[in-house]
Design an enzyme around this catalytic site. Structure first.
Site, PDB file in Angstrom:
ATOM      1  N   GLY A 255      46.712  39.360  36.975  1.00  0.00           N
ATOM      2  CA  GLY A 255      45.952  40.591  36.800  1.00  0.00           C
ATOM      3  C   GLY A 255      46.285  41.435  35.597  1.00  0.00           C
ATOM      4  O   GLY A 255      45.570  42.396  35.292  1.00  0.00           O
ATOM      5  N   GLU A 292      51.206  34.848  38.650  1.00  0.00           N
ATOM      6  CA  GLU A 292      50.014  34.008  38.457  1.00  0.00           C
ATOM      7  C   GLU A 292      49.101  34.567  37.379  1.00  0.00           C
ATOM      8  O   GLU A 292      47.932  34.859  37.635  1.00  0.00           O
ATOM      9  CB  GLU A 292      49.207  33.935  39.759  1.00  0.00           C
ATOM     10  CG  GLU A 292      49.945  33.419  40.972  1.00  0.00           C
ATOM     11  CD  GLU A 292      49.122  33.562  42.260  1.00  0.00           C
ATOM     12  OE1 GLU A 292      48.151  34.346  42.297  1.00  0.00           O
ATOM     13  OE2 GLU A 292      49.461  32.878  43.225  1.00  0.00           O
ATOM     14  N   ARG A 295      44.212  35.704  32.587  1.00  0.00           N
ATOM     15  CA  ARG A 295      43.665  36.352  31.395  1.00  0.00           C
ATOM     16  C   ARG A 295      44.704  36.642  30.306  1.00  0.00           C
ATOM     17  O   ARG A 295      44.460  36.418  29.131  1.00  0.00           O
ATOM     18  CB  ARG A 295      43.008  37.679  31.821  1.00  0.00           C
ATOM     19  CG  ARG A 295      42.257  38.405  30.725  1.00  0.00           C
ATOM     20  CD  ARG A 295      41.871  39.826  31.193  1.00  0.00           C
ATOM     21  NE  ARG A 295      41.300  39.836  32.524  1.00  0.00           N
ATOM     22  CZ  ARG A 295      39.989  39.773  32.791  1.00  0.00           C
ATOM     23  NH1 ARG A 295      39.126  39.726  31.814  1.00  0.00           N
ATOM     24  NH2 ARG A 295      39.544  39.779  34.043  1.00  0.00           N
ATOM     25  N   TYR A 335      29.907  42.410  34.021  1.00  0.00           N
ATOM     26  CA  TYR A 335      30.760  43.607  34.193  1.00  0.00           C
ATOM     27  C   TYR A 335      30.512  44.667  33.128  1.00  0.00           C
ATOM     28  O   TYR A 335      31.338  45.574  32.980  1.00  0.00           O
ATOM     29  CB  TYR A 335      32.251  43.254  34.062  1.00  0.00           C
ATOM     30  CG  TYR A 335      32.755  42.004  34.698  1.00  0.00           C
ATOM     31  CD1 TYR A 335      32.721  41.842  36.082  1.00  0.00           C
ATOM     32  CD2 TYR A 335      33.332  40.998  33.921  1.00  0.00           C
ATOM     33  CE1 TYR A 335      33.231  40.685  36.654  1.00  0.00           C
ATOM     34  CE2 TYR A 335      33.846  39.844  34.497  1.00  0.00           C
ATOM     35  CZ  TYR A 335      33.790  39.696  35.870  1.00  0.00           C
ATOM     36  OH  TYR A 335      34.300  38.569  36.424  1.00  0.00           O
ATOM     37  N   CYS A 361      15.989  34.622  28.927  1.00  0.00           N
ATOM     38  CA  CYS A 361      14.929  35.513  29.405  1.00  0.00           C
ATOM     39  C   CYS A 361      15.431  36.446  30.506  1.00  0.00           C
ATOM     40  O   CYS A 361      15.060  36.300  31.679  1.00  0.00           O
ATOM     41  CB  CYS A 361      13.767  34.672  29.899  1.00  0.00           C
ATOM     42  SG  CYS A 361      13.229  33.516  28.640  1.00  0.00           S
TER      43      CYS A 361
HETATM   44  C1  LIG Z   1      42.143  35.403  39.477  1.00  0.00           C
HETATM   45  C2  LIG Z   1      43.460  35.321  40.104  1.00  0.00           C
HETATM   46  C3  LIG Z   1      44.613  35.411  39.316  1.00  0.00           C
HETATM   47  C4  LIG Z   1      44.588  35.649  37.828  1.00  0.00           C
HETATM   48  O1  LIG Z   1      44.070  36.878  37.462  1.00  0.00           O
HETATM   49  P1  LIG Z   1      44.133  37.341  35.922  1.00  0.00           P
HETATM   50  O2  LIG Z   1      43.543  38.688  35.952  1.00  0.00           O
HETATM   51  O3  LIG Z   1      43.299  36.375  35.146  1.00  0.00           O
HETATM   52  O4  LIG Z   1      45.555  37.334  35.505  1.00  0.00           O
HETATM   53  C5  LIG Z   1      45.830  35.258  39.951  1.00  0.00           C
HETATM   54  N1  LIG Z   1      45.923  35.057  41.283  1.00  0.00           N
HETATM   55  C6  LIG Z   1      44.832  34.969  42.067  1.00  0.00           C
HETATM   56  C7  LIG Z   1      44.992  34.734  43.526  1.00  0.00           C
HETATM   57  C8  LIG Z   1      43.565  35.101  41.511  1.00  0.00           C
HETATM   58  O5  LIG Z   1      42.483  35.038  42.302  1.00  0.00           O
END
Ligand SMILES: *Cc1c(COP(=O)(O)O)cnc(C)c1O
Length: 433
Positions: A255, A292, A295, A335, A361
Site C-alpha cells: 500500500g 507485500e 506499486r 480513479y 468510444c
Molecule cells: C493489492 C495488494 C497489495 C499491494 O498493494 P500496493 O498498493 O500495490 O502496494 C498487497 N497486499 C494485498 C493483500 C493486496 O490486495
C-alpha cells in the site's frame, strides 16, 4: 523543457530521464523504441525495479545484520514474467490473489514457501492448487472460507497453513476504490470477530494457524494509518497468546504510495524503518514480518509510450488524440488518477493546453486533463508512472490488441511480451451453424 510542470508535475524517476532534449529509459532512447516496436508500448526499467527492491531489502535487515522482514511482491500490480523473474532473482517472494497468479509464480520457478495467497473469494480449485503447491500461507478473509479450506485440506490429507486477514477499521486516507481497511469494505474479517474466528480455526482438524495479516489500502502517502493498523493487529496477538494461540508471522500488507508528480509519500527506507521499529518498540521483534508492496516497487519503473494521432482544437477544450486509451491504462478512467505526460523529444513550439484522450468510444476514455504541451501530430508522448496497475488492467474493449512490453537493462532492450494480433482476439469465438 517541453513540459509545463505547473500543469504537469513530474515524479522523481530512477530509470527514466531527459538528456539533451530527449527522453531515455536507462541508456536507450524512447524514440528508438517507439520506432522499432510501434505504439502503444509499455517500457520498464530493470534498474528502477532493482533499486526499489534493494531499498526495501536494506531496511529489512537491522544494524546487527538480523533480517526483520521479508518482501513478497504483490504481483497483481505487474505480473509480467520478466518482472517477476527479476524480483525473484533479487530475493523477493510473492503475494498472489488468484490461481492464475499462482501459475505465473510457479512458471518462473518461485519457491512455494515464498508465496502467500490472499484474496476475498478464493475458489475451491484455487485453494486446492495452493495446497498442492505448498504455499507458505493462505490469508483467510471469511469464516466460510476458513471451513472450505479445512474441508479441502482434509480431502487432500494435508494441513493448511493460514493467517486471518484482519479488517482493522482504519482510514488509509486514499481513494475510496483503493481503500480496503474500513469496516464497510468487503475485505478481511471484522475486527470484533477476529479473536472468535482464531479460536474456531485452532479447533479445526486440518488447519495450522501460522500468522495474522492486514492490508489497509493502496497509494497511501502517510505512515500514521499504518501505525494505527499495526497497533490494532498487535493488540490481537497479545490476546491470542493469552489463549494459547501462537502467531509466527505478522503480514502488514502493501500500500505504500508513490509520487505521480504532486504527492510526497515517505520513501521506502523511511517507511520500512518506521514500521519495523514500531513493531520492535511494542516488543514483537521476534515475529517474522511480511511486507507485500506492489506499486512502490514497480509504479515508477514503467512508462506507456503513445503517438499523437490528431490535434483537435475546440471552443471549450483542445483535444490531443493519442493511440493509447483506457484499454492500455485504465487508472485515469477508474480513479481519475493523474499521470504526468511528457513529449519524448523537445520541440521549438509554443505550449497549448490539451486534454489527452484515447480513441475508445467512452467519454471516460482520457489519460490527462488540461496539460500544457508543445507538440505536433506524429510526436510521441510518454505517460509516466505506468509500471503498476497499467498493463495488468488492460483490456481488449473495442477489439484493440494489447500492447507489447519491453524491459530495458542498461543499453539493451528486451521484448518481454509480444503485441497481440487482432486475429488472436476472436480466435476462440464461433458463429452458429
Ligand atoms: C493489492 C495488494 C497489495 C499491494 O498493494 P500496493 O498498493 O500495490 O502496494 C498487497 N497486499 C494485498 C493483500 C493486496 O490486495
Amino acid at each position: 523543457m517541453t513540459v509545463d510542470t505547473q500543469s504537469n508535475p513530474l515524479p522523481h524517476l530512477a530509470g527514466f530521464s531527459e538528456r539533451g532534449g530527449k527522453w531515455y529509459a536507462e541508456d536507450v532512447s524512447l524514440a528508438s523504441l517507439a520506432e522499432q516496436y510501434g505504439t502503444p508500448l509499455y517500457i520498464y526499467s530493470k534498474r528502477a525495479i532493482t533499486e526499489a527492491y534493494q531499498a526495501y531489502d536494506r531496511a529489512c535487515v537491522d544494524a546487527a545484520g538480523k533480517r526483520r522482514a521479508r518482501i513478497h511482491f504483490a504481483m497483481k500490480s505487474n505480473s509480467n514474467l520478466a518482472v517477476l523473474d527479476c524480483l525473484r532473482r533479487l530475493g523477493a517472494g510473492f503475494d498472489l490473489v488468484s490461481g492464475g497468479e499462482l501459475a505465473r509464480a510457479l512458471a518462473i520457478g518461485a519457491e512455494p514457501s515464498s508465496l502467500v495467497f490472499a484474496g476475498v473469494g478464493k475458489s475451491a480449485t484455487e485453494i486446492t492448487a495452493a495446497l498442492k503447491a505448498g504455499v507458505k500461507c493462505i490469508n483467510v478473509e471469511s469464516i466460510p472460507e476458513l471451513h472450505q479450506i479445512n474441508r479441502i485440506a482434509s480431502q487432500q490429507g494435508c494441513r493448511a497453513p493460514i493467517s486471518l486477514r484482519v479488517n482493522p477499521d482504519v482510514d488509509a486516507q486514499t481513494h475510496p476504490y483503493i481503500s480496503t481497511g474500513l469496516k464497510d469494505n468487503k475485505f478481511g474479517i471484522a475486527y470484533h470477530e477476529v479473536l472468535k474466528t482464531y479460536r474456531e480455526a485452532a479447533l479445526l482438524s486440518h488447519i495450522d494457524v501460522v500468522g495474522i495479516d492486514c492490508h489497509i489500502g493502496s497509494q497511501i502517502t502517510s505512515i500514521a494509518p499504518y501505525l494505527d493498523a499495526v497497533d490494532k493487529v498487535l493488540d490481537l496477538v497479545v490476546h491470542l497468546k493469552k489463549e494459547g494461540v501462537v502467531i509466527h508471522h505478522l503480514d502488514l500488507g502493501g500500500g505504500l504510495g508513490i509520487s505521480y508528480g504532486a504527492e510526497t509519500p515517505p520513501d521506502i527506507t523511511e517507511f520500512t524503518n518506521a514500521l519495523l521499529n514500531h513493531v520492535a518498540k511494542r516488543g514483537f521483534a521476534h515475529l517474522d514480518v511480511v511486507l507485500e508492496p506492489g506499486r512502490s516497487l514497480v509504479g515508477n519503473a514503467g512508462v506507456l509510450l503513445t503517438r499523437v494521432e490528431y490535434l483537435k482544437p475546440g471552443a471549450e477544450k483542445n483535444f490531443c488524440i493519442v493511440d493509447a486509451a483506457m484499454t492500455e491504462l485504465m487508472r485515469p478512467a477508474l480513479y481519475e488518477a493523474y499521470h504526468a505526460i511528457v513529449p519524448i523529444q523537445t520541440k521549438e513550439l509554443s505550449h497549448q493546453t490539451y486534454d489527452v484522450v484515447g480513441p475508445v468510444c467512452e467519454s471516460g476514455d482520457w489519460l490527462g486533463r488540461d496539460r500544457a504541451l508543445a507538440i505536433a501530430e506524429g510526436d510521441y508522448l510518454a505517460i509516466l508512472s505506468a509500471g503498476a496497475y497499467g498493463f495488468v488492467m488492460s483490456s481488449n474493449y473495442n477489439t484493440r490488441p494489447r500492447p507489447a512490453e519491453i524491459m530495458v537493462d542498461g543499453d539493451k532492450a528486451y521484448v518481454i511480451r509480444d503485441r497481440e494480433n487482432v486475429s488472436d482476439l476472436f480466435a476462440g469465438e464461433r458463429t452458429l451453424p
